[in-house]
Design an enzyme around this catalytic site. Structure first.
Site, PDB file in Angstrom:
ATOM      1  N   HIS B  48       0.879  -0.748  -0.055  1.00  0.00           N
ATOM      2  CA  HIS B  48      -0.458   0.090   0.162  1.00  0.00           C
ATOM      3  C   HIS B  48       0.944   2.023   0.020  1.00  0.00           C
ATOM      4  CE1 HIS B  48      -3.826   1.772   0.601  1.00  0.00           C
ATOM      5  NE2 HIS B  48      -2.932   2.767   1.400  1.00  0.00           N
ATOM      6  N   HIS B  94     -11.228   1.557  -0.805  1.00  0.00           N
ATOM      7  CA  HIS B  94     -11.526   1.201   1.096  1.00  0.00           C
ATOM      8  C   HIS B  94     -11.775   0.228   0.185  1.00  0.00           C
ATOM      9  CE1 HIS B  94     -10.935   3.150   4.977  1.00  0.00           C
ATOM     10  NE2 HIS B  94      -9.775   3.651   3.721  1.00  0.00           N
TER      11      HIS B  94
END
Ligand code: ADP
Ligand code: MG
Lengths: 80, 743, 220, 80
Positions: B48, B94
């Site tokens: 990430h 998300h």
């Protein structure tokens, strides 16, 4: 001290949330549910050590802010 | 390789680090890390934060253009829209949090992307959301959808930023892994754009916003008991959003940004304090020293590890001009937000943390940022699928059905049916500048620049069906579909943001999808001079070894410089003629018709090649449409996508409220003519005086243009095919989602 | 005409309200911070939409106890015209300036859409400029717009012309289709719909404009 | 039978409502309030007459619908 305040809709005031809960429970197969009402609880941490004072103060808070007495009833419980 | 002494292999693995990576950490440090340092490395070297699998491929994307002020690398991209105005935008995923807790996951996704945008000095003016859910029949789909939509609305509505558009797909490939991609678009003045480089030594580092709690500290860390005394209740790993605080933070930051106090500013997103401090220091070429005792804390007894890894929401980090700190303190106190001087920039190039007078972390910044692992994962070129040829048996009548039934099936198809149930829960009109939104059914939203006669057009698109069949063509298609959607408003498309959702990059076939989708995106960007200015990569979207369909969601932004010269789909007028721009061969491979009617690859892997994207045709046809709109030749334009000509015409009818009639033609089989999904096509509505000029100019430009029908009446008609009332069709289109949600 | 728009920390329609007022009056409204204790000298006050203090507890509840609202209550009682839109309506009921409460929408969902309203009191100072027009369309955008009051209150609202707007096609379960009401004196109005979001052809309609014109004319 | 279910946020989970309530009580002059947490109550009317069955059923309802166990804890009380 702690105060726990239960706030619930007055009887007769329509409670769409409660109705929806009951309906969705039925949908999920919980046929035994006849009805549901939703309320809220507010838990306060108080500095006071005097139960009476606490009770009076919290009542004042409910009247002034925490409950809308047009549609809601409240109950106060003071603990330790 | 050195075996870890301080930590068990499990602890290292729980931190998502391989043995090799752990050895590398030891080498860079010249020693083993302590727990706090291990945590910091683990998040900074996570996919990430480090983009370790994707970095080298993203580098190849076109990121420059004459209107690009800031490309990828900052919190969001910045483009020039003239008159000293800039637009700042980005899209972010998300996915995982939204699957675990749909309401909070989606809400904090919206909050996070807005911070990326206002961090740079922009007032957010529009939100969009690109959503992918599993099969509607999957037991989790309905509640995930309900929760996600409530979360997006719950956050965006409260903060007071209109949610103006998006897209929603259903596919069994997302059953165990939904996608929630949120995009935010903001407006700023060119001379008031803020960056994250913490330039200068000895400058104070300020923390503002909410207090730090133990939110979102990753699962791995839960398991290790050594740093968590009260091991009773397992701490939740989801973050809870507070839109009220976000709203205060926006106002406070914008108020502070009007002064000259800020040197650098960065929101605390994933990996909170860790990534924000490291990124700021790295970009500024400085070191940073933080006293963790000064960090505002929500709970007693937080450890350095927890503070550094917390993902509490609504927080920012700023480097301020020395001597002017009080200006900032006053503003944040006025807005009732926490504000604390927690450290300063240094000349050491190191991240130094102290806690209770002890140094708890002292590591060089370079290996955490620029120098983080940069993998060259093996990838396999996706194989080309066969073309689906026309077949008389594709005719609905030969299949024992009829065209009316086909239309009904398509209108009630989850991927076509109206998403009103979703977007009616979004405040689309707050701020008073929304000119077009989901409501019209057009592909792009239009939001005015406050107080001016210009606007931005915004669209998000991706057709996972195509991407699964051919990542390269699918990547191209996602980009050009946003371009077409912007074109249909009359806007000049300027740039895109991307949100690349894929499976496990450790598998060569998935990595191949990723690499080729990027190649496709890049090809389209270059052909259209439509660069990428920001984006996000989300990998490991899979459950039980089954990856999601590759989903490179694209968000495009364009400029409408004169609001008198724009269009919405709803403008088509009674009596106007429908002209189809672009060539039609009747491509059915990977089409909605093939999936929903012919039953190809409904829930399996794709079987046929998707429509190829001819970038030259896209460019020529798009520019022509834009010119026609700007010259006010049209009353409406709509691009052809899912469901081809038939669906485009019907959508136009729904938007303007009049019926349509499509003429008979004999060039290609009727089903292919109506439902083929050839690219680079537009359906436009023109008055009688414009028919000939529009067609003849097209011819002179080498663009296919054909009169295909007309607007009027109260029925939807395709000669020789379907004939039904507009009202009935609309009812079917509007009913599917609310019926599904109520069932 | 001098006007004021109240700004709570999470108001989010105050700019829209200011734009609408400025268009009609030609003058910038005063933006009054929620922490202030006194209104400037003005002829009209708007409590705009938004989420005031996050709308925790109950929508508008906390805002209704803010210092500035105490001053509004005082001045409204002496005749100062006040209008609350959306959250502003919720605040006015919580502050006791208007009867009843706004509960969660019956469908338990936030609703944003253009809404047709019937003007049920065309003589009010907020609706006069609509003339003979009886139906208008303006956006709604709320979660808690389901108006509730006991029977005697509703009957009184009906009989005394205090119901100013009714929904055509009730979107949220409101008693008697109530979209907007005023107090007995007629100087305080609350409504869930947003007239300030319908003042520009690019909004898709301008039916909100006459609302502001009405006040201007009434105060001229 | 009746079931009363209390649902509250797990310790450590941010409670913006509670925080805002505490702050506004302080603003209103109730200085004694140190903190507040908000929860909810759901009251169900059940057809069952067996306490054990009721308890088990309601637990199932909480897990499936009423509580969001990712961030909330719940307590069940069965009465008469
Ligand atoms: N999740 C969503 N949020 C907001 N609007 C949505 C969402 N999903 C779909 N829409 C809206 O529904 C309309 C149709 O969507 P779509 O079929 O993807 O449009 P197109 O194919 O023209 O790009 C668009 O106006 C879009 O903005
Ligand atoms: Mg689309």
């Amino acid at each position: 001290m702690k105060a726990i305040i239960h706030i619930e809709l007055k009887p007769g005031v329509l409670d769409p949330q409660g109705r929806t809960i009951a309906r969705s429970l039925a949908h999920l197969g919980f046929g035994d549910v006849k009805g549901a009402r939703q309320g809220k609880t507010i838990e306060l941490d108080l500095n006071t050590e005097d139960k009476k004072i606490a009770q009076a103060q919290v009542k004042e808070m409910c009247e002034q802010l925490l409950a809308n007495t047009v549609i809601e009833n409240y109950h106060i419980k003071i603990t330790e | 390789m050195r075996a870890p002494d301080l930590f068990t292999s499990e602890t290292v693995a729980e931190h998502g680090l391989s043995e090799d990576e752990y050895a590398l950490i030891c080498e860079r440090l010249g020693r083993e890390p302590n727990l706090t340092e291990l945590g910091i490395f683990s998040v900074m070297w996570s996919e990430h934060c480090s983009y370790k699998s994707s970095r080298r491929h993203l580098k190849k994307l076109l990121t420059k253009g004459k209107r690009v002020i800031q490309g990828p690398g900052e919190n969001a991209g910045v483009i020039d829209i003239d008159d000293g105005d800039v637009i700042i935008f980005k899209m972010e995923s998300h996915n995982h949090p939204s699957y675990i807790e749909p309401y909070q996951g989606a809400a904090t996704g919206v909050g996070g992307i807005m911070r990326d945008v206002f961090t740079m000095g922009a007032r957010p003016i529009a939100n969009l959301n690109a959503l992918r859910f599993g099969d509607p029949d999957h037991p989790k789909t309905k509640s995930l959808l309900a929760g996600v939509v409530r979360g997006i609305g719950g956050y965006g509505n409260c903060v007071g930023v209109p949610t103006v558009g998006g897209e929603t797909n259903f596919h069994p490939g997302y059953n165990g892994n939904i996608l929630v991609n949120a995009m935010c678009v903001g407006h700023a003045k060119a001379d008031k754009v803020f960056y994250s480089a913490a330039k200068g030594v000895g400058n104070p580092v300020f923390y503002v916003g909410s207090k730090t709690g133990r939110d979102g500290i990753h699962g791995a860390t839960m398991a290790s008991a050594e740093f968590d005394d009260d091991s009773d209740a397992k701490r939740p790993t989801v973050q809870v959003g507070d839109p009220f605080t976000e709203k205060l933070l926006i106002e406070a930051c914008l108020e502070l940004m009007a002064t000259d106090v800020i040197i650098a500013i960065q929101d605390m997103g994933a990996a909170g304090l860790t990534s924000s401090s490291i990124e700021m220091a790295d970009k500024g070429g400085v070191g940073i020293k933080i006293n963790l005792d000064k960090v505002p804390q929500r709970e007693p007894g937080m450890t350095p590890y927890e503070m550094m890894l917390s993902e509490s929401q609504e927080r920012m980090l700023m480097v301020l001009t020395p001597g002017k700190e009080n200006i900032a303190v006053k503003i944040f106190e006025k807005w009732d937000l926490d504000v604390a001087n927690i450290g300063k920039t240094t000349d050491t190039g190191r991240l130094v943390l102290t806690h209770k007078r002890k140094t708890v972390c002292d590591i060089p910044i370079a290996p955490l940022a620029d120098d983080a692992p940069n993998l060259n994962r093996p990838y396999k070129k996706p194989k080309k699928l066969p073309v689906l040829d026309h077949d008389p048996m594709f005719d609905p009548i030969k299949r024992g059905s009829d065209y009316n039934s086909v239309i009904k099936t398509l209108l009630a198809h989850p991927n076509i049916a109206s998403k009103r149930w979703i977007w009616e829960q979004y405040d689309r009109t707050v701020m008073g500048d929304t000119i077009d939104s989901s409501q019209s059914g057009g592909g792009a939203a239009i939001v005015r620049i406050h107080g001016q006669n210009k606007a931005v057009a915004i669209a998000t698109d991706c057709t996972p069906r195509y991407c699964a069949a051919d990542p390269f063509e699918g990547g191209k298609q996602a980009v050009v579909e946003t371009w077409r959607n912007l074109i249909c408003t009359g806007a000049m498309p300027i740039a895109i943001t991307d949100c690349l959702n894929f499976g496990n990059p450790e598998r060569a076939d998935i990595m191949g999808q990723f690499v080729y989708a990027i190649k496709g995106i890049d090809a389209a960007c270059r052909a259209l001079d439509y660069p990428v200015v920001s984006g996000n990569v989300s990998l490991y979207n899979e459950t039980n070894q089954k990856a999601i369909p590759p989903t490179p969601a694209i968000g495009g932004v364009g400029l409408i410089s004169d609001l008198q010269k724009m269009h919405t789909i709803a403008g088509a007028k009674d009596g106007h003629t429908l002209i189809l721009i672009g060539a039609t061969k009747g491509w059915l491979g990977a089409s909605l018709y093939a999936q929903a009617i012919l039953g190809y690859a409904a829930d399996k892997d794709p079987a046929h090649a998707p429509p190829p994207v001819d970038l030259n045709a896209e460019k020529a046809n798009g520019n022509y449409i834009r010119k026609l709109i700007n010259n006010r030749r049209l009353s409406a334009a709509h691009d052809l996508s899912d469901g081809g000509l038939a669906l485009a015409a019907i959508e136009m009818a729904f938007s303007c409220g009049h019926g349509i009639k499509l003429y008979q033609q004999s060039e290609i089989p009727l089903y292919a003519w109506l439902f083929g999904e050839d690219q680079a096509r537009y359906l436009i509505a023109v008055d009688e005086f414009s028919i000939n000029p529009v067609i003849s100019t097209a011819k002179s430009l080498g663009i296919t243009a054909k009169k295909v029908g007309e607007i009027g009446g109260t029925r939807l008609i395709a000669e020789g095919a379907f004939d039904m009332s507009l009202k009935d069709a609309h009812m079917i289109y509007e009913s599917w989602l609310p019926d599904y949600m109520a069932s | 005409m001098e006007t004021a728009v109240i700004v709570f920390p999470a108001s989010n329609c105050e700019r829209d309200a200011c734009v609408a007022l400025e268009r009609v009056t030609g003058k910038k409204p005063h933006r009054v911070w929620h922490g202030d204790t006194e209104l400037p000298k003005v002829d009209f006050v708007i409590i705009p939409g938004g989420f005031s203090y996050g709308d925790y507890l109950r929508s508008g509840a906390i805002a209704a106890r803010s210092p500035i609202v105490q001053d509004i209550v005082k001045k409204a009682k002496t005749g100062l015209p006040v209008a609350g839109f959306c959250n502003g309506f919720q605040i006015l009921t919580e502050a006791g300036l208007l009867p009843g409460v706004l509960m969660r929408n019956k469908g338990l969902r936030f609703i944003c859409k253009p809404q047709t309203l019937k003007i049920t009191n065309s003589r009010s100072m907020f609706t006069k400029a609509y003339g003979d027009k009886r139906e208008i369309t303006v956006p709604i955008a709320h979660f808690d717009g389901n108006y509730f009051a006991d029977k005697p209150t509703l009957e009184k609202l009906e009989s005394s012309g205090q119901i100013v707007f009714k929904y055509v096609g009730n979107p949220n379960g409101s008693a008697h289709d109530i979209a907007g009401i005023c107090n007995e004196a007629g100087n305080v109005l609350g409504m869930m719909p947003h007239p300030e979001r319908a003042i520009d052809p690019l909004h898709g309609g301008t039916d909100g404009t006459a609302f502001f014109k009405s006040i201007l004319e009434a105060r001229a």
